[in-house]
Design an enzyme around this catalytic site. Structure first.
Site, PDB file in Angstrom:
ATOM      1  N   SER A 144     -15.211  41.044 -31.278  1.00  0.00           N
ATOM      2  CA  SER A 144     -15.354  40.642 -29.870  1.00  0.00           C
ATOM      3  C   SER A 144     -16.601  41.290 -29.284  1.00  0.00           C
ATOM      4  CB  SER A 144     -14.108  41.124 -29.113  1.00  0.00           C
ATOM      5  OG  SER A 144     -14.325  41.175 -27.714  1.00  0.00           O
ATOM      6  N   TYR A 157      -7.627  46.294 -25.480  1.00  0.00           N
ATOM      7  CA  TYR A 157      -8.313  45.263 -26.280  1.00  0.00           C
ATOM      8  C   TYR A 157      -9.627  45.816 -26.834  1.00  0.00           C
ATOM      9  CZ  TYR A 157     -10.137  40.510 -27.246  1.00  0.00           C
ATOM     10  OH  TYR A 157     -10.638  39.379 -27.836  1.00  0.00           O
TER      11      TYR A 157
HETATM   12  P1  NAP Z   1      -5.429  32.048 -28.866  1.00  0.00           P
HETATM   13  O1  NAP Z   1      -5.793  30.614 -28.618  1.00  0.00           O
HETATM   14  O2  NAP Z   1      -4.536  32.757 -27.904  1.00  0.00           O
HETATM   15  O3  NAP Z   1      -4.849  32.177 -30.352  1.00  0.00           O
HETATM   16  C1  NAP Z   1      -4.296  33.363 -30.825  1.00  0.00           C
HETATM   17  C2  NAP Z   1      -3.513  33.096 -32.089  1.00  0.00           C
HETATM   18  O4  NAP Z   1      -2.944  34.322 -32.545  1.00  0.00           O
HETATM   19  C3  NAP Z   1      -2.355  32.133 -31.891  1.00  0.00           C
HETATM   20  O5  NAP Z   1      -2.297  31.231 -32.974  1.00  0.00           O
HETATM   21  C4  NAP Z   1      -1.125  33.034 -31.909  1.00  0.00           C
HETATM   22  O6  NAP Z   1       0.047  32.436 -32.422  1.00  0.00           O
HETATM   23  C5  NAP Z   1      -1.583  34.118 -32.878  1.00  0.00           C
HETATM   24  N1  NAP Z   1      -0.821  35.353 -32.731  1.00  0.00           N
HETATM   25  C6  NAP Z   1      -0.786  36.215 -31.684  1.00  0.00           C
HETATM   26  N2  NAP Z   1       0.047  37.238 -31.943  1.00  0.00           N
HETATM   27  C7  NAP Z   1       0.545  37.028 -33.194  1.00  0.00           C
HETATM   28  C8  NAP Z   1       1.467  37.729 -34.024  1.00  0.00           C
HETATM   29  N3  NAP Z   1       2.028  38.894 -33.649  1.00  0.00           N
HETATM   30  N4  NAP Z   1       1.740  37.217 -35.249  1.00  0.00           N
HETATM   31  C9  NAP Z   1       1.186  36.070 -35.650  1.00  0.00           C
HETATM   32  N5  NAP Z   1       0.308  35.346 -34.910  1.00  0.00           N
HETATM   33  C10 NAP Z   1       0.003  35.822 -33.687  1.00  0.00           C
HETATM   34  O7  NAP Z   1      -6.726  32.948 -28.904  1.00  0.00           O
HETATM   35  P2  NAP Z   1      -8.250  32.648 -29.296  1.00  0.00           P
HETATM   36  O8  NAP Z   1      -9.037  32.705 -28.049  1.00  0.00           O
HETATM   37  O9  NAP Z   1      -8.375  31.485 -30.220  1.00  0.00           O
HETATM   38  O10 NAP Z   1      -8.547  34.012 -30.083  1.00  0.00           O
HETATM   39  C11 NAP Z   1      -8.501  34.136 -31.486  1.00  0.00           C
HETATM   40  C12 NAP Z   1      -9.111  35.482 -31.859  1.00  0.00           C
HETATM   41  O11 NAP Z   1     -10.441  35.554 -31.358  1.00  0.00           O
HETATM   42  C13 NAP Z   1      -8.378  36.683 -31.250  1.00  0.00           C
HETATM   43  O12 NAP Z   1      -8.403  37.758 -32.159  1.00  0.00           O
HETATM   44  C14 NAP Z   1      -9.217  36.998 -30.021  1.00  0.00           C
HETATM   45  O13 NAP Z   1      -9.068  38.320 -29.613  1.00  0.00           O
HETATM   46  C15 NAP Z   1     -10.583  36.715 -30.551  1.00  0.00           C
HETATM   47  N6  NAP Z   1     -11.607  36.465 -29.547  1.00  0.00           N
HETATM   48  C16 NAP Z   1     -11.472  35.482 -28.627  1.00  0.00           C
HETATM   49  C17 NAP Z   1     -12.510  35.260 -27.730  1.00  0.00           C
HETATM   50  C18 NAP Z   1     -12.464  34.194 -26.691  1.00  0.00           C
HETATM   51  O14 NAP Z   1     -13.356  34.174 -25.827  1.00  0.00           O
HETATM   52  N7  NAP Z   1     -11.515  33.274 -26.708  1.00  0.00           N
HETATM   53  C19 NAP Z   1     -13.663  36.020 -27.793  1.00  0.00           C
HETATM   54  C20 NAP Z   1     -13.747  37.029 -28.752  1.00  0.00           C
HETATM   55  C21 NAP Z   1     -12.725  37.234 -29.632  1.00  0.00           C
HETATM   56  P3  NAP Z   1       0.821  31.215 -31.677  1.00  0.00           P
HETATM   57  O15 NAP Z   1       0.066  29.988 -32.105  1.00  0.00           O
HETATM   58  O16 NAP Z   1       2.187  31.234 -32.217  1.00  0.00           O
HETATM   59  O17 NAP Z   1       0.697  31.479 -30.206  1.00  0.00           O
HETATM   60  C1  GCO Z   2     -11.152  38.713 -21.937  1.00  0.00           C
HETATM   61  C2  GCO Z   2     -11.740  39.499 -23.081  1.00  0.00           C
HETATM   62  C3  GCO Z   2     -11.900  38.694 -24.314  1.00  0.00           C
HETATM   63  C4  GCO Z   2     -13.252  38.076 -24.432  1.00  0.00           C
HETATM   64  C5  GCO Z   2     -13.859  38.212 -25.763  1.00  0.00           C
HETATM   65  C6  GCO Z   2     -15.316  38.546 -25.661  1.00  0.00           C
HETATM   66  O1  GCO Z   2     -10.899  37.532 -22.088  1.00  0.00           O
HETATM   67  O2  GCO Z   2     -10.850  39.298 -20.945  1.00  0.00           O
HETATM   68  O3  GCO Z   2     -12.885  40.153 -22.745  1.00  0.00           O
HETATM   69  O4  GCO Z   2     -10.952  37.728 -24.498  1.00  0.00           O
HETATM   70  O5  GCO Z   2     -13.222  36.716 -24.142  1.00  0.00           O
HETATM   71  O6  GCO Z   2     -13.162  39.017 -26.622  1.00  0.00           O
HETATM   72  O7  GCO Z   2     -15.867  38.606 -26.923  1.00  0.00           O
END
Ligand code: NAP
Ligand code: GCO
Length: 263
Positions: A144, A157
């Site tokens: 992240s 986080y």
């Molecule tokens: P999301 O749409 O909320 O997806 C998260 C996934 O993780 C879902 O499939 C959820 O399962 C699964 N999950 C959560 N807890 C779990 C557990 N205990 N056991 C098994 N599965 C679990 O989130 P996303 O935005 O795609 O994020 C995916 C990854 O990228 C995360 O690690 C997040 O921190 C990271 N990230 C996101 C962003 C962003 O801007 N969106 C930026 C940087 C990093 P269910 O399908 O059952 O809900």
């Molecule tokens: C937020 C968190 C993360 C970011 C991501 C940035 O949503 O509040 O900062 O979800 O989107 O991890 O890389």
């Protein structure tokens, strides 16, 4: 031409039912991998399988809590028996709690660290023995911006994602000798359900202040889409990255390079 072909490889994407995990899973399958994913509920798994099917992909779905070591070990064994050992692991499952640190119970802090950091250790530990035996393997940890930068309200986080960066470097250091590469992908701000609350319209119809902040803070001038992670994920999963190890590839539209707009 170097190879981005994943034919014959078994890939496991944790939390791959939707969002970033789904886009990465789709990309790995389209590059030739046999795709497995897990998520936390039966309903999510069924929706995920249907979404992959609509994209022309036969995905193998598992309900498995990534924080439960016995359940992860059982899933990895089942995959090995049914499809072969995991060649590519993407530690993508994650949660966030946006709470000021002084208001956060320690139990909630631990929960985030458990899912976002300890689970990556558990899952990597489950796939490493077969990778060591094969003398080949790819582990990609989804980091992240908060692996590098602090922000208000995301202490747990940021602590977990900063730790995940160092777990990545340590796995690379400890197992690189077996031709195992462990790298991170650091998404910028990506429009997924996890970040939906940060884009909600205000009661007066204006943009959420965080939404305006992110657009101004990103040289690309937009939120990322989950599909922006597809190419970088295939690169880190493929022979094209065989001498890239312990690296975090930030896919952020340039945020980390940028000081921000002039007032
Ligand atoms: P999301 O749409 O909320 O997806 C998260 C996934 O993780 C879902 O499939 C959820 O399962 C699964 N999950 C959560 N807890 C779990 C557990 N205990 N056991 C098994 N599965 C679990 O989130 P996303 O935005 O795609 O994020 C995916 C990854 O990228 C995360 O690690 C997040 O921190 C990271 N990230 C996101 C962003 C962003 O801007 N969106 C930026 C940087 C990093 P269910 O399908 O059952 O809900
Ligand atoms: C937020 C968190 C993360 C970011 C991501 C940035 O949503 O509040 O900062 O979800 O989107 O991890 O890389």
């Amino acid at each position: 031409m170097v190879s981005f072909d994943l034919t014959g490889k078994v890939a496991l994407v944790t939390g791959g039912a939707h969002g970033i995990g789904f886009s990465i899973g789709t990309a790995l399958a389209q590059a030739g991998a046999t795709l497995c994913f897990n998520c936390s509920s039966e309903g999510s798994m069924e929706k995920g399988i249907a979404a992959y099917k609509a994209a022309g992909i036969t995905a193998h779905g598992y309900v498995c809590d990534v924080t439960d070591e016995a359940a992860v070990d059982a899933m990895v064994l089942k995959i090995a028996v049914e499809l072969g050992p995991v060649d590519i692991l993407v530690n993508n499952a994650g949660i966030i709690k946006r709470v000021p640190m002084c208001d956060m119970p320690a139990g909630d802090f631990r929960k985030v660290v458990d899912v976002d950091l300890t689970a990556a250790f558990i899952t990597a530990k489950a796939v490493l023995p077969a990778m060591i035996e094969k003398r080949a393997g790819k582990i990609i940890n989804i980091c992240s911006m908060t692996s590098e930068l602090g922000r208000e309200n995301v202490s747990s986080y940021a602590a977990a994602k900063g730790g995940l960066k160092m777990l990545t470097r340590n796995i690379a250091s400890e197992y690189g000798q077996y031709n195992i590469q462990c790298n991170g992908l650091g998404p910028g701000y990506i429009a997924t359900p996890q970040t939906a609350p940060l884009r909600e319209r205000q009661p007066d119809g204006s943009r959420h202040p965080f939404d305006s902040f992110i657009t101004a803070r990103t040289p690309a001038g937009r939120w990322g889409e989950a599909d922006d992670l597809a190419g970088p994920a295939v690169f880190l999963a493929s022979p094209a990255s065989d001498f890239v190890n312990g690296h975090i590839l930030y896919v952020d539209g340039g945020i980390l390079a940028y000081i921000g707009k002039q007032p």
